[in-house]
Design a protein around this motif. Structure first.
Motif, PDB file in Angstrom:
ATOM      1  N   GLU A 158      37.735 -32.616   3.321  1.00 29.16           N
ATOM      2  CA  GLU A 158      36.868 -31.428   3.413  1.00 29.16           C
ATOM      3  C   GLU A 158      35.587 -31.711   4.195  1.00 29.16           C
ATOM      4  OE1 GLU A 158      36.223 -28.968  -0.159  1.00 29.16           O
ATOM      5  OE2 GLU A 158      34.081 -29.279   0.224  1.00 29.16           O
ATOM      6  N   VAL A 159      35.286 -30.791   5.125  1.00 27.81           N
ATOM      7  CA  VAL A 159      34.075 -30.907   5.947  1.00 27.81           C
ATOM      8  C   VAL A 159      33.303 -29.592   5.876  1.00 27.81           C
ATOM      9  CG1 VAL A 159      35.319 -32.455   7.517  1.00 27.81           C
ATOM     10  CG2 VAL A 159      35.120 -30.043   8.108  1.00 27.81           C
ATOM     11  N   HIS A 160      32.055 -29.640   6.339  1.00 22.04           N
ATOM     12  CA  HIS A 160      31.237 -28.420   6.339  1.00 22.04           C
ATOM     13  C   HIS A 160      30.567 -28.173   7.694  1.00 22.04           C
ATOM     14  CE1 HIS A 160      28.941 -25.128   4.666  1.00 22.04           C
ATOM     15  NE2 HIS A 160      27.808 -25.699   5.040  1.00 22.04           N
ATOM     16  N   GLY A 177      40.025 -29.405   5.673  1.00 22.56           N
ATOM     17  CA  GLY A 177      39.540 -28.134   5.145  1.00 22.56           C
ATOM     18  C   GLY A 177      38.092 -27.943   5.553  1.00 22.56           C
ATOM     19  N   VAL A 178      37.786 -26.769   6.086  1.00 24.12           N
ATOM     20  CA  VAL A 178      36.388 -26.447   6.408  1.00 24.12           C
ATOM     21  C   VAL A 178      35.884 -25.561   5.278  1.00 24.12           C
ATOM     22  CG1 VAL A 178      34.788 -25.405   8.041  1.00 24.12           C
ATOM     23  CG2 VAL A 178      36.869 -26.536   8.878  1.00 24.12           C
ATOM     24  N   ASN A 179      34.900 -26.088   4.511  1.00 22.38           N
ATOM     25  CA  ASN A 179      34.404 -25.342   3.352  1.00 22.38           C
ATOM     26  C   ASN A 179      33.304 -24.377   3.777  1.00 22.38           C
ATOM     27  OD1 ASN A 179      33.794 -24.370   0.858  1.00 22.38           O
ATOM     28  ND2 ASN A 179      33.547 -26.391  -0.111  1.00 22.38           N
ATOM     29  N   ASN A 180      33.558 -23.108   3.580  1.00 20.98           N
ATOM     30  CA  ASN A 180      32.545 -22.086   3.906  1.00 20.98           C
ATOM     31  C   ASN A 180      31.408 -22.065   2.896  1.00 20.98           C
ATOM     32  OD1 ASN A 180      33.718 -20.806   6.262  1.00 20.98           O
ATOM     33  ND2 ASN A 180      35.335 -20.056   4.892  1.00 20.98           N
ATOM     34  N   ARG A 181      31.589 -22.800   1.773  1.00 17.71           N
ATOM     35  CA  ARG A 181      30.517 -22.837   0.759  1.00 17.71           C
ATOM     36  C   ARG A 181      29.574 -23.992   1.067  1.00 17.71           C
ATOM     37  NH1 ARG A 181      33.362 -22.110  -3.392  1.00 17.71           N
ATOM     38  NH2 ARG A 181      32.747 -19.996  -3.877  1.00 17.71           N
ATOM     39  N   ASP A 182      28.318 -23.646   1.187  1.00 21.63           N
ATOM     40  CA  ASP A 182      27.274 -24.627   1.470  1.00 21.63           C
ATOM     41  C   ASP A 182      26.884 -25.300   0.144  1.00 21.63           C
ATOM     42  OD1 ASP A 182      24.847 -25.796   1.853  1.00 21.63           O
ATOM     43  OD2 ASP A 182      23.806 -23.974   2.468  1.00 21.63           O
ATOM     44  N   LEU A 183      27.068 -26.594   0.051  1.00 19.70           N
ATOM     45  CA  LEU A 183      26.839 -27.276  -1.227  1.00 19.70           C
ATOM     46  C   LEU A 183      25.356 -27.507  -1.516  1.00 19.70           C
ATOM     47  CD1 LEU A 183      29.847 -29.767  -1.194  1.00 19.70           C
ATOM     48  CD2 LEU A 183      29.667 -27.569  -2.372  1.00 19.70           C
ATOM     49  N   ALA A 184      24.492 -27.111  -0.594  1.00 23.27           N
ATOM     50  CA  ALA A 184      23.047 -27.191  -0.856  1.00 23.27           C
ATOM     51  C   ALA A 184      22.552 -25.930  -1.556  1.00 23.27           C
ATOM     52  CB  ALA A 184      22.282 -27.405   0.445  1.00 23.27           C
ATOM     53  N   LEU A 186      25.014 -23.218  -2.366  1.00 28.71           N
ATOM     54  CA  LEU A 186      26.194 -22.582  -2.954  1.00 28.71           C
ATOM     55  C   LEU A 186      26.454 -21.183  -2.400  1.00 28.71           C
ATOM     56  CD1 LEU A 186      26.279 -23.811  -6.677  1.00 28.71           C
ATOM     57  CD2 LEU A 186      27.396 -24.739  -4.647  1.00 28.71           C
ATOM     58  N   GLU A 187      25.937 -20.916  -1.210  1.00 21.75           N
ATOM     59  CA  GLU A 187      26.232 -19.628  -0.572  1.00 21.75           C
ATOM     60  C   GLU A 187      27.452 -19.794   0.321  1.00 21.75           C
ATOM     61  OE1 GLU A 187      22.571 -18.805   1.393  1.00 21.75           O
ATOM     62  OE2 GLU A 187      21.544 -18.363  -0.493  1.00 21.75           O
ATOM     63  N   VAL A 188      28.219 -18.696   0.442  1.00 20.35           N
ATOM     64  CA  VAL A 188      29.375 -18.770   1.342  1.00 20.35           C
ATOM     65  C   VAL A 188      29.117 -17.954   2.603  1.00 20.35           C
ATOM     66  CG1 VAL A 188      31.204 -19.317  -0.314  1.00 20.35           C
ATOM     67  CG2 VAL A 188      30.559 -16.943   0.053  1.00 20.35           C
ATOM     68  N   GLY A 211      35.242 -18.433  -0.181  1.00 15.08           N
ATOM     69  CA  GLY A 211      34.604 -17.205   0.264  1.00 15.08           C
ATOM     70  C   GLY A 211      35.524 -16.167   0.869  1.00 15.08           C
ATOM     71  N   VAL A 212      36.831 -16.413   0.835  1.00 14.59           N
ATOM     72  CA  VAL A 212      37.778 -15.432   1.382  1.00 14.59           C
ATOM     73  C   VAL A 212      38.121 -14.462   0.252  1.00 14.59           C
ATOM     74  CG1 VAL A 212      40.090 -15.119   2.341  1.00 14.59           C
ATOM     75  CG2 VAL A 212      38.683 -17.067   3.069  1.00 14.59           C
TER      76      VAL A 212
END
Ligand SMILES: O=C(O)c1ccccc1NCC(=O)[C@H](O)[C@H](O)COP(=O)(O)O
Length: 264
Positions: A158-160, A177-184, A186-188, A211-212
């Motif tokens: 998983e990458v961002h 996997g490209v994670n649309n959720r920002d782990l800083a 938690l917004e998508v 976020g889909v």
């Protein structure tokens, strides 16, 4: 850990718990079900390849679903899911390795272990077809990718952002996997996938994560190059408590089919 930026408090707490969790007793040896075969089967049937996630709750969920995880997974497969993701993290997501084992026995599609694996011994907690490794949280990504493959897992890395994509490719990742959720925060933001996907080589299996929510989101991610989508909240629908997981899955799986509401 690659702590380039801050983390949301919930994510810091997840990581603290992950550091405390023990590894397995032996070394697992998995006879994995192929993700690429499952995605190809879905495409051949006219289904959008969806990895549906059994996620009882989460730091951003607006409730908890107490349904039997096996019944949830079976309902997702009935709705056309190409594969199942199972949260095995117990303290923030309500998951367990035992649930994953029961689900993998009950369904015939590939099953992803979704957790916060930080070190090699934690690979040996439970057998699964795919295993998540998050670039940001792993120090020796190349070593963990190799160790996962030695056990028979297909690692999903998983990458961002573009820099993490580069790290994943250098570590030999083939499923990203490209994670649309920002782990800083938690917004998508679905633009995350759209900005990273063009840099991924054609041969990589590229998955849009988080976020889909709607058929329109599904089409947007597919147009941006997603080979598959990882969808949890929109299928679990935590707030409702008992919404129909089969129908929630079906609606997204058939997002590219005119007859099933492509204009939604
Ligand atoms: O889902 C969360 O609230 C969450 C919070 C902190 C770290 C990770 C989190 N989710 C893990 C996931 O990657 C998602 O469960 C998965 O991509 C599905 O996302 P969604 O469809 O938005 O539920």
């Amino acid at each position: 850990m690659n702590s380039r930026t801050e983390l949301a408090p919930a994510v810091a707490s997840i990581l603290e718990a992950a550091r405390e969790r023990p590894g397995g007793d032996g070394v697992v040896d998995v006879d994995a079900r192929s993700l690429s075969d499952a995605l190809a089967r879905a495409e051949a049937d006219g289904r959008v390849p969806v990895i549906a996630e059994v996620k009882p709750t989460s730091p951003t969920a607006d409730g908890t679903r107490d349904d039997d995880p096996v019944e949830l997974a079976e309902a997702m497969v009935e709705g056309g899911a190409a594969a199942i993701s199972v949260l095995t993290e117990p303290s923030h997501f309500g998951g367990s390795p035992e649930s994953l084992t029961r689900i993998r026995e009950a369904v015939d599609v590939p099953v992803l272990r979704k957790d916060f694996v930080l070190e090699e011994a934690q690979l040996d907690v439970v057998e699964a077809d795919l295993l998540l490794l998050i670039v940001r949280f792993v120090d020796d990504l190349e070593g963990l990718v190799a160790a996962a493959r030695e056990r028979g897992f297909q690692p999903l890395v998983e990458v961002h952002d573009e820099a993490e994509l580069e790290t994943a490719l250098e570590a030999g990742a083939e499923i990203i996997g490209v994670n649309n959720r920002d782990l800083a925060r938690l917004e998508v933001d679905l633009e995350t996938f759209e900005s990273v996907a063009p840099d991924a080589p054609e041969e990589v299996t590229l998955i849009a994560e988080s976020g889909v929510s709607t058929p329109a989101d599904v089409r947007r991610m597919r147009e941006a190059g997603a080979d598959a989508l990882l969808i949890g909240s929109a299928i679990m629908d935590h707030g409702s408590g008992d919404s129909d997981v089969t129908e929630n899955t079906r609606r997204l799986v058939h997002a590219e089919n005119e007859a099933d509401g492509a204009h939604t």
